[in-house]
Design a protein around this motif. Sequence first.
Motif, PDB file in Angstrom:
ATOM      1  N   ALA A  23      75.768  51.320  24.727  1.00  0.00           N
ATOM      2  CA  ALA A  23      76.036  50.286  23.723  1.00  0.00           C
ATOM      3  C   ALA A  23      74.926  50.262  22.670  1.00  0.00           C
ATOM      4  O   ALA A  23      75.177  50.064  21.477  1.00  0.00           O
ATOM      5  CB  ALA A  23      76.167  48.924  24.398  1.00  0.00           C
TER       6      ALA A  23
ATOM      7  N   VAL B  77      75.529  51.815  30.734  1.00  0.00           N
ATOM      8  CA  VAL B  77      76.414  51.070  29.825  1.00  0.00           C
ATOM      9  C   VAL B  77      75.578  50.410  28.733  1.00  0.00           C
ATOM     10  O   VAL B  77      75.914  50.449  27.549  1.00  0.00           O
ATOM     11  CB  VAL B  77      77.218  50.015  30.617  1.00  0.00           C
ATOM     12  CG1 VAL B  77      77.989  49.108  29.666  1.00  0.00           C
ATOM     13  CG2 VAL B  77      78.170  50.702  31.590  1.00  0.00           C
ATOM     14  N   ARG B  78      74.436  49.838  29.138  1.00  0.00           N
ATOM     15  CA  ARG B  78      73.542  49.193  28.177  1.00  0.00           C
ATOM     16  C   ARG B  78      73.005  50.215  27.173  1.00  0.00           C
ATOM     17  O   ARG B  78      72.964  49.973  25.966  1.00  0.00           O
ATOM     18  CB  ARG B  78      72.372  48.552  28.947  1.00  0.00           C
ATOM     19  CG  ARG B  78      71.539  47.593  28.165  1.00  0.00           C
ATOM     20  CD  ARG B  78      70.454  47.012  29.066  1.00  0.00           C
ATOM     21  NE  ARG B  78      70.990  46.051  30.020  1.00  0.00           N
ATOM     22  CZ  ARG B  78      71.063  44.742  29.793  1.00  0.00           C
ATOM     23  NH1 ARG B  78      70.635  44.254  28.651  1.00  0.00           N
ATOM     24  NH2 ARG B  78      71.548  43.940  30.704  1.00  0.00           N
TER      25      ARG B  78
ATOM     26  N   LEU C 252      83.262  51.965  32.369  1.00  0.00           N
ATOM     27  CA  LEU C 252      82.899  50.632  31.880  1.00  0.00           C
ATOM     28  C   LEU C 252      82.617  50.661  30.381  1.00  0.00           C
ATOM     29  O   LEU C 252      83.042  49.762  29.644  1.00  0.00           O
ATOM     30  CB  LEU C 252      81.657  50.107  32.627  1.00  0.00           C
ATOM     31  CG  LEU C 252      81.860  49.839  34.128  1.00  0.00           C
ATOM     32  CD1 LEU C 252      80.519  49.614  34.809  1.00  0.00           C
ATOM     33  CD2 LEU C 252      82.768  48.624  34.332  1.00  0.00           C
ATOM     34  N   ALA C 253      81.910  51.700  29.900  1.00  0.00           N
ATOM     35  CA  ALA C 253      81.582  51.783  28.475  1.00  0.00           C
ATOM     36  C   ALA C 253      82.844  51.967  27.647  1.00  0.00           C
ATOM     37  O   ALA C 253      82.977  51.395  26.559  1.00  0.00           O
ATOM     38  CB  ALA C 253      80.599  52.931  28.224  1.00  0.00           C
ATOM     39  N   GLU C 254      83.778  52.768  28.162  1.00  0.00           N
ATOM     40  CA  GLU C 254      85.043  52.961  27.440  1.00  0.00           C
ATOM     41  C   GLU C 254      85.820  51.646  27.374  1.00  0.00           C
ATOM     42  O   GLU C 254      86.444  51.349  26.355  1.00  0.00           O
ATOM     43  CB  GLU C 254      85.877  54.062  28.114  1.00  0.00           C
ATOM     44  CG  GLU C 254      85.439  55.446  27.645  1.00  0.00           C
ATOM     45  CD  GLU C 254      86.000  56.593  28.475  1.00  0.00           C
ATOM     46  OE1 GLU C 254      86.545  56.334  29.581  1.00  0.00           O
ATOM     47  OE2 GLU C 254      85.888  57.754  28.028  1.00  0.00           O
ATOM     48  N   ASP C 255      85.749  50.863  28.458  1.00  0.00           N
ATOM     49  CA  ASP C 255      86.383  49.539  28.438  1.00  0.00           C
ATOM     50  C   ASP C 255      85.804  48.672  27.321  1.00  0.00           C
ATOM     51  O   ASP C 255      86.475  47.805  26.782  1.00  0.00           O
ATOM     52  CB  ASP C 255      86.187  48.808  29.778  1.00  0.00           C
ATOM     53  CG  ASP C 255      87.047  49.417  30.873  1.00  0.00           C
ATOM     54  OD1 ASP C 255      87.918  50.251  30.543  1.00  0.00           O
ATOM     55  OD2 ASP C 255      86.847  49.078  32.046  1.00  0.00           O
ATOM     56  N   GLU C 256      84.511  48.909  27.019  1.00  0.00           N
ATOM     57  CA  GLU C 256      83.860  48.123  25.962  1.00  0.00           C
ATOM     58  C   GLU C 256      84.070  48.743  24.585  1.00  0.00           C
ATOM     59  O   GLU C 256      83.455  48.327  23.613  1.00  0.00           O
ATOM     60  CB  GLU C 256      82.367  47.983  26.264  1.00  0.00           C
ATOM     61  CG  GLU C 256      82.104  47.057  27.447  1.00  0.00           C
ATOM     62  CD  GLU C 256      80.626  46.876  27.744  1.00  0.00           C
ATOM     63  OE1 GLU C 256      79.774  47.303  26.923  1.00  0.00           O
ATOM     64  OE2 GLU C 256      80.325  46.302  28.802  1.00  0.00           O
ATOM     65  N   GLY C 257      84.872  49.801  24.524  1.00  0.00           N
ATOM     66  CA  GLY C 257      85.234  50.361  23.229  1.00  0.00           C
ATOM     67  C   GLY C 257      84.340  51.478  22.732  1.00  0.00           C
ATOM     68  O   GLY C 257      84.415  51.861  21.566  1.00  0.00           O
ATOM     69  N   VAL C 258      83.468  52.026  23.605  1.00  0.00           N
ATOM     70  CA  VAL C 258      82.608  53.146  23.202  1.00  0.00           C
ATOM     71  C   VAL C 258      83.322  54.447  23.571  1.00  0.00           C
ATOM     72  O   VAL C 258      83.769  54.612  24.698  1.00  0.00           O
ATOM     73  CB  VAL C 258      81.241  53.083  23.933  1.00  0.00           C
ATOM     74  CG1 VAL C 258      80.362  54.248  23.500  1.00  0.00           C
ATOM     75  CG2 VAL C 258      80.552  51.758  23.665  1.00  0.00           C
TER      76      VAL C 258
ATOM     77  N   ASP D 155      75.366  53.542  20.280  1.00  0.00           N
ATOM     78  CA  ASP D 155      76.647  53.909  19.668  1.00  0.00           C
ATOM     79  C   ASP D 155      76.739  53.370  18.244  1.00  0.00           C
ATOM     80  O   ASP D 155      76.711  52.165  18.020  1.00  0.00           O
ATOM     81  CB  ASP D 155      77.808  53.379  20.504  1.00  0.00           C
ATOM     82  CG  ASP D 155      79.148  53.804  19.913  1.00  0.00           C
ATOM     83  OD1 ASP D 155      79.209  54.909  19.341  1.00  0.00           O
ATOM     84  OD2 ASP D 155      80.127  53.037  20.022  1.00  0.00           O
TER      85      ASP D 155
ATOM     86  N   ASP E  45      74.990  49.898  35.197  1.00  0.00           N
ATOM     87  CA  ASP E  45      74.592  48.877  34.215  1.00  0.00           C
ATOM     88  C   ASP E  45      73.634  49.444  33.174  1.00  0.00           C
ATOM     89  O   ASP E  45      73.719  49.125  31.991  1.00  0.00           O
ATOM     90  CB  ASP E  45      73.886  47.692  34.905  1.00  0.00           C
ATOM     91  CG  ASP E  45      74.736  47.048  35.972  1.00  0.00           C
ATOM     92  OD1 ASP E  45      75.689  47.715  36.430  1.00  0.00           O
ATOM     93  OD2 ASP E  45      74.460  45.902  36.354  1.00  0.00           O
TER      94      ASP E  45
END
Lengths: 330, 203
Positions: free
Chosen positions: A91, A87-88, A119-125, A94, A84
């Motif tokens: 985000a 990922v934070r 997880l970050a790649e799932d969020e488009g990073v 980026d 977590d």
Amino acid sequence: MKMLMNVPERVVSDALRGMALAHPELVVDVDNRVIVRRDAPVAGKVGLVSGGGSGHEPLHGGFVGHGMLDAACPGEVFTSPVPDQMVRAAAAVDSGAGVLLIVKNYTGDVLNFDMAAELAEDEGVRIAKVLVQDDVAVTDSTYTAGRRGTGGTLFVEKLAGAAAEEGADLDRVAAIARQVADSSRSFGVALSACSTPAKGGPTFDLPDGELELGIGIHGEPGRERRAMMTSGEIADVAVDALLEDLRPDGPVLALVNGTGGTPLLELYGFNAEVQRVLTERGVAVARTLVGNYVTSLDMAGASVTLCQVDEDLLRLWDAPVSTPGLRWGR
Amino acid sequence: MDAEFFRRWLTATARAVEREAGRLTELDSAIGDADHGANLRRGFQAVTEALAARDPQEPDTPGAVLTLAGRTLVSKVGGASGPLYGTLLRRTGKALGDAPEVSDAELRAALEEGVRAVGVLGKSEAGDKTMLDALFPAVAALAESYPAAGDAAARGAEATIPLRARRGRASYLGERSVGHEDPGAASSALLFATLAEVAGDVR
């Protein structure tokens, strides 16, 4: 063992609160345990995120700022942070140019950063990763989890950070980070054990009159115990171990690092011995850094990291940096 | 076994971890970095809190309980034990699906899958001196009974003492890891001891 703290459970949170007050140029999210440079995300710039267990300060939070990391994720003492946090952090830094995750090779760090990358790649990073495994004290074989990541991390964070600051794209920044990781080797010695707040005392037993050669940054034992040696004898062992593995054919950066409990007076004396051995072995030192940068709580001891550099890397080393732990040229 | 059974199992495990945290940390200081007990205690405290704060809109099934516990461990513990124990519970929970009650055989099959996932994530096998050395024999003995699984896990943990570690931080010790019980195997044994205890209360 006496420690300057309130309660062991709050050591990391208390440190982060203090760090926030000392460094208004950083945004310190105490609850979510993420340290971010205040101007992030920097438009068009690749973001650099690292993290790891606390207890190695200034690594990593103290290396957040212009020319180095964009964010750091501090875990509990000697415990990797959780996905977590990463990922934070990713985000937050980026800008659209992607994020490089700098991971020290420990099972926990690798597992948590792997989960975070997904997880970050799932969020488009867009994510790239570099694994630092520079400790020559342990053999890299199928019978271990690979080499440990230690002092070489500072070189990776500084040099890749400078490249990102210059505007290099994600592939280029990741390539530089990997080049630096591949060109760095470390060897550490402990004169005393470190004490974790949770345990309230030393985490291993190192009798008076003995030292541990090849110590890890969490006090993990290394190659062997020996009767206490002089600074010059330790430098001989450390540098020979490094050169046996690195075999540089050009100049190196040298980090003579204290592990937390050894005075700078002794570290400078040790540096003189390290440079003596390097000169004897015909290795040219381009730049030297002496101080407590990758520590192991209160452990007395030191480590030596060498990183072979070309002109490009040397220029990146000299580039301006402005962080709580490392600052020049700006 | 219903959702309540699994909540009891997890809260019993939280109590056992609380009780044994010092011993786990002691084992970890011999061959690791002296934080296993503290980390698991923090994790299972968070699991207990997450279970108590469960969203009443969510389905109350064994699968949901284990999945929530697994997710909580992944996001609260850190280190290697967070992802590994988190994966064990999450994958076991997922394998149980959304049935409101599960049979012994279904739990055994789900645990087999959870343990397999731990091996894949940690890239480890039996005999590497890891938690798997308690988990594999425990799951195998589940075919017999819950107490047999608890005993098998305890014996498996003890059997790690003469092993040389090949994974995790203890692997850096090489031969010097011999002669110490693996802390992850010891905590895995607790998990199956409490499963036997809770199952015994039910029968």
